[in-house]
Write an enzyme that holds these catalytic residues in place. Structure first.
Site, mmCIF file in Angstrom:
data_model
loop_
_atom_site.group_PDB
_atom_site.id
_atom_site.type_symbol
_atom_site.label_atom_id
_atom_site.label_comp_id
_atom_site.label_asym_id
_atom_site.label_seq_id
_atom_site.Cartn_x
_atom_site.Cartn_y
_atom_site.Cartn_z
ATOM 1 N N LYS A 125 -29.793 47.480 -3.722
ATOM 2 C CA LYS A 125 -28.073 47.299 -3.035
ATOM 3 C C LYS A 125 -28.321 47.204 -4.568
ATOM 4 O O LYS A 125 -28.323 46.093 -4.922
ATOM 5 C CB LYS A 125 -27.659 48.166 -1.621
ATOM 6 C CG LYS A 125 -28.331 48.237 -0.925
ATOM 7 C CD LYS A 125 -27.860 48.521 0.265
ATOM 8 C CE LYS A 125 -27.945 48.968 1.846
ATOM 9 N NZ LYS A 125 -26.741 49.920 2.720
ATOM 10 N N TYR A 168 -26.548 59.467 2.746
ATOM 11 C CA TYR A 168 -25.863 59.343 4.031
ATOM 12 C C TYR A 168 -25.389 60.240 5.158
ATOM 13 O O TYR A 168 -24.725 59.701 5.460
ATOM 14 C CB TYR A 168 -25.525 57.752 3.704
ATOM 15 C CG TYR A 168 -26.025 56.660 3.556
ATOM 16 C CD1 TYR A 168 -26.809 55.849 4.543
ATOM 17 C CD2 TYR A 168 -26.103 55.825 1.942
ATOM 18 C CE1 TYR A 168 -27.260 54.759 4.444
ATOM 19 C CE2 TYR A 168 -26.247 54.801 2.180
ATOM 20 C CZ TYR A 168 -27.517 54.251 2.431
ATOM 21 O OH TYR A 168 -27.858 52.642 2.186
ATOM 22 N N PHE A 183 -17.543 54.061 8.692
ATOM 23 C CA PHE A 183 -18.163 52.974 7.854
ATOM 24 C C PHE A 183 -18.025 53.926 6.396
ATOM 25 O O PHE A 183 -18.896 53.311 5.190
ATOM 26 C CB PHE A 183 -18.434 51.641 7.704
ATOM 27 C CG PHE A 183 -20.135 52.857 8.540
ATOM 28 C CD1 PHE A 183 -20.930 53.276 7.383
ATOM 29 C CD2 PHE A 183 -20.145 52.270 10.069
ATOM 30 C CE1 PHE A 183 -22.237 53.694 7.773
ATOM 31 C CE2 PHE A 183 -21.473 52.469 10.663
ATOM 32 C CZ PHE A 183 -22.483 52.983 10.129
ATOM 33 N N ARG A 199 -39.004 46.324 7.888
ATOM 34 C CA ARG A 199 -37.962 46.135 8.658
ATOM 35 C C ARG A 199 -37.617 45.091 8.684
ATOM 36 O O ARG A 199 -36.283 44.557 8.898
ATOM 37 C CB ARG A 199 -37.349 47.496 9.777
ATOM 38 C CG ARG A 199 -36.929 48.877 9.004
ATOM 39 C CD ARG A 199 -37.183 50.274 9.998
ATOM 40 N NE ARG A 199 -36.348 49.851 11.637
ATOM 41 C CZ ARG A 199 -34.937 49.955 11.164
ATOM 42 N NH1 ARG A 199 -34.241 49.980 9.976
ATOM 43 N NH2 ARG A 199 -33.925 49.824 11.799
ATOM 44 N N THR A 236 -29.403 44.078 10.551
ATOM 45 C CA THR A 236 -28.031 45.456 9.399
ATOM 46 C C THR A 236 -27.580 44.398 8.960
ATOM 47 O O THR A 236 -26.598 44.115 7.559
ATOM 48 C CB THR A 236 -27.875 46.223 9.882
ATOM 49 O OG1 THR A 236 -29.063 47.507 10.011
ATOM 50 C CG2 THR A 236 -26.748 46.932 8.844
ATOM 51 N N ARG A 243 -31.708 40.022 4.106
ATOM 52 C CA ARG A 243 -30.392 39.929 4.142
ATOM 53 C C ARG A 243 -29.342 38.520 4.468
ATOM 54 O O ARG A 243 -28.521 38.399 4.292
ATOM 55 C CB ARG A 243 -29.910 40.597 5.476
ATOM 56 C CG ARG A 243 -30.188 41.884 4.744
ATOM 57 C CD ARG A 243 -30.287 43.108 5.706
ATOM 58 N NE ARG A 243 -30.247 45.114 5.867
ATOM 59 C CZ ARG A 243 -30.715 45.796 6.400
ATOM 60 N NH1 ARG A 243 -30.914 45.537 7.015
ATOM 61 N NH2 ARG A 243 -30.795 46.856 5.686
ATOM 62 N N ASN A 275 -25.360 44.534 1.857
ATOM 63 C CA ASN A 275 -26.328 43.725 3.044
ATOM 64 C C ASN A 275 -27.355 44.119 2.204
ATOM 65 O O ASN A 275 -28.762 43.893 2.801
ATOM 66 C CB ASN A 275 -26.432 44.549 4.225
ATOM 67 C CG ASN A 275 -26.796 45.959 4.371
ATOM 68 O OD1 ASN A 275 -26.846 46.689 3.158
ATOM 69 N ND2 ASN A 275 -27.142 46.379 5.765
ATOM 70 N N HIS A 299 -32.160 48.618 1.504
ATOM 71 C CA HIS A 299 -31.846 49.844 2.512
ATOM 72 C C HIS A 299 -33.270 50.342 2.744
ATOM 73 O O HIS A 299 -34.422 49.738 1.766
ATOM 74 C CB HIS A 299 -31.568 51.110 2.060
ATOM 75 C CG HIS A 299 -31.929 52.472 3.048
ATOM 76 N ND1 HIS A 299 -31.124 52.147 4.025
ATOM 77 C CD2 HIS A 299 -32.493 52.656 3.184
ATOM 78 C CE1 HIS A 299 -31.949 53.465 4.614
ATOM 79 N NE2 HIS A 299 -32.161 54.389 4.031
ATOM 80 N N GLU A 313 -36.562 60.618 3.045
ATOM 81 C CA GLU A 313 -36.446 59.687 1.920
ATOM 82 C C GLU A 313 -36.518 59.624 0.995
ATOM 83 O O GLU A 313 -36.611 59.914 -0.762
ATOM 84 C CB GLU A 313 -35.642 58.478 2.194
ATOM 85 C CG GLU A 313 -34.567 58.466 4.070
ATOM 86 C CD GLU A 313 -34.150 57.095 4.189
ATOM 87 O OE1 GLU A 313 -34.671 55.429 3.498
ATOM 88 O OE2 GLU A 313 -33.033 57.057 5.104
HETATM 89 P P1 CMP Z 1 -28.225 50.822 5.479
HETATM 90 O O1 CMP Z 1 -29.514 50.036 6.263
HETATM 91 O O2 CMP Z 1 -28.481 51.080 4.363
HETATM 92 O O3 CMP Z 1 -27.747 52.304 7.034
HETATM 93 C C1 CMP Z 1 -26.672 52.448 6.579
HETATM 94 C C2 CMP Z 1 -25.479 51.037 6.139
HETATM 95 O O4 CMP Z 1 -24.381 51.125 6.862
HETATM 96 C C3 CMP Z 1 -25.619 50.346 6.244
HETATM 97 O O5 CMP Z 1 -27.726 50.033 5.558
HETATM 98 C C4 CMP Z 1 -24.888 48.931 5.807
HETATM 99 O O6 CMP Z 1 -24.824 48.406 4.572
HETATM 100 C C5 CMP Z 1 -23.784 49.962 6.268
HETATM 101 N N1 CMP Z 1 -23.156 50.079 7.740
HETATM 102 C C6 CMP Z 1 -20.885 49.702 7.331
HETATM 103 N N2 CMP Z 1 -20.782 48.680 8.539
HETATM 104 C C7 CMP Z 1 -21.886 48.987 9.348
HETATM 105 C C8 CMP Z 1 -22.058 49.882 11.166
HETATM 106 N N3 CMP Z 1 -20.863 49.440 11.760
HETATM 107 N N4 CMP Z 1 -23.126 49.789 11.302
HETATM 108 C C9 CMP Z 1 -24.201 50.009 10.809
HETATM 109 N N5 CMP Z 1 -24.356 50.041 9.331
HETATM 110 C C10 CMP Z 1 -23.000 49.876 8.742
#
Ligand code: CMP
Length: 147
Positions: free
Chosen positions: A11, A51, A59, A87, A93, A104, A114, A117, A128
């Site tokens: 990211k 997304y 968010f 993962r 996350t 992370r 974070n 992805h 994807e």
């Molecule tokens: P990612 O794996 O890219 O998938 C969706 C993204 O939303 C996640 O990582 C986070 O960076 C972002 N995000 C922000 N707030 C939240 C939340 N409360 N729960 C999950 N994802 C979140």
């Protein structure tokens, strides 16, 4: 154990920190191979579509703004149990909840910024990967010595 592919995105925060190589190294050390890669800046339309599953979440707009804030490095990783392995290597996350030694934990600042992805299932990995790459862009990692 089955060979599979998954999508990984470094990211904008991690690209800005100049740790693309350190992140790829973690995948390689865990026997995941890069079979496609590109660096792009996502348009608002692309980030929204990618997304879309989160579009009702509070968010969503912040996520789209963040993911378009600078270049991202997108890869297809291949290996045994690639989806689950990726993962595990990424960690939770929310970096506050991520285990020691995960990407992370070591590189992310917040749940929004974070670092990476990764696809959350084999089904989503296929969707994807197809979102960013044509089938012809996925390499077979064969090697024939020239000597
Ligand atoms: P990612 O794996 O890219 O998938 C969706 C993204 O939303 C996640 O990582 C986070 O960076 C972002 N995000 C922000 N707030 C939240 C939340 N409360 N729960 C999950 N994802 C979140």
């Amino acid at each position: 154990m089955t060979m599979m592919r998954t999508l990984s995105i470094v990211k904008p925060d991690a690209v800005h920190k100049n740790v693309i190589g350190q992140i790829i190294s973690r995948f390689e050390k865990n026997n995941l191979q890069v079979v496609a890669a590109k660096m792009v800046t996502l348009s608002e339309r692309e980030a929204k579509e990618f997304y879309e599953v989160h579009k009702e979440r509070p968010f969503y707009q912040d996520l789209v703004s963040f993911m378009t804030s600078g270049p991202v490095f997108i890869m297809v990783l291949e290996g045994e149990n690639a989806v689950e392995k990726n993962r595990e290597i990424m960690g939770a996350t929310d970096p506050k909840k991520a285990a020691d030694g995960t990407i992370r934990k070591d590189f992310a600042d917040s749940i929004d910024a974070n670092a990476v992805h990764g696809s959350d299932s084999l089904e989503n990995a296929k969707i994807e990967i197809a979102f960013f790459f044509d089938a012809k862009d996925l390499q077979t990692r064969t090697y024939a010595s020239c000597r």
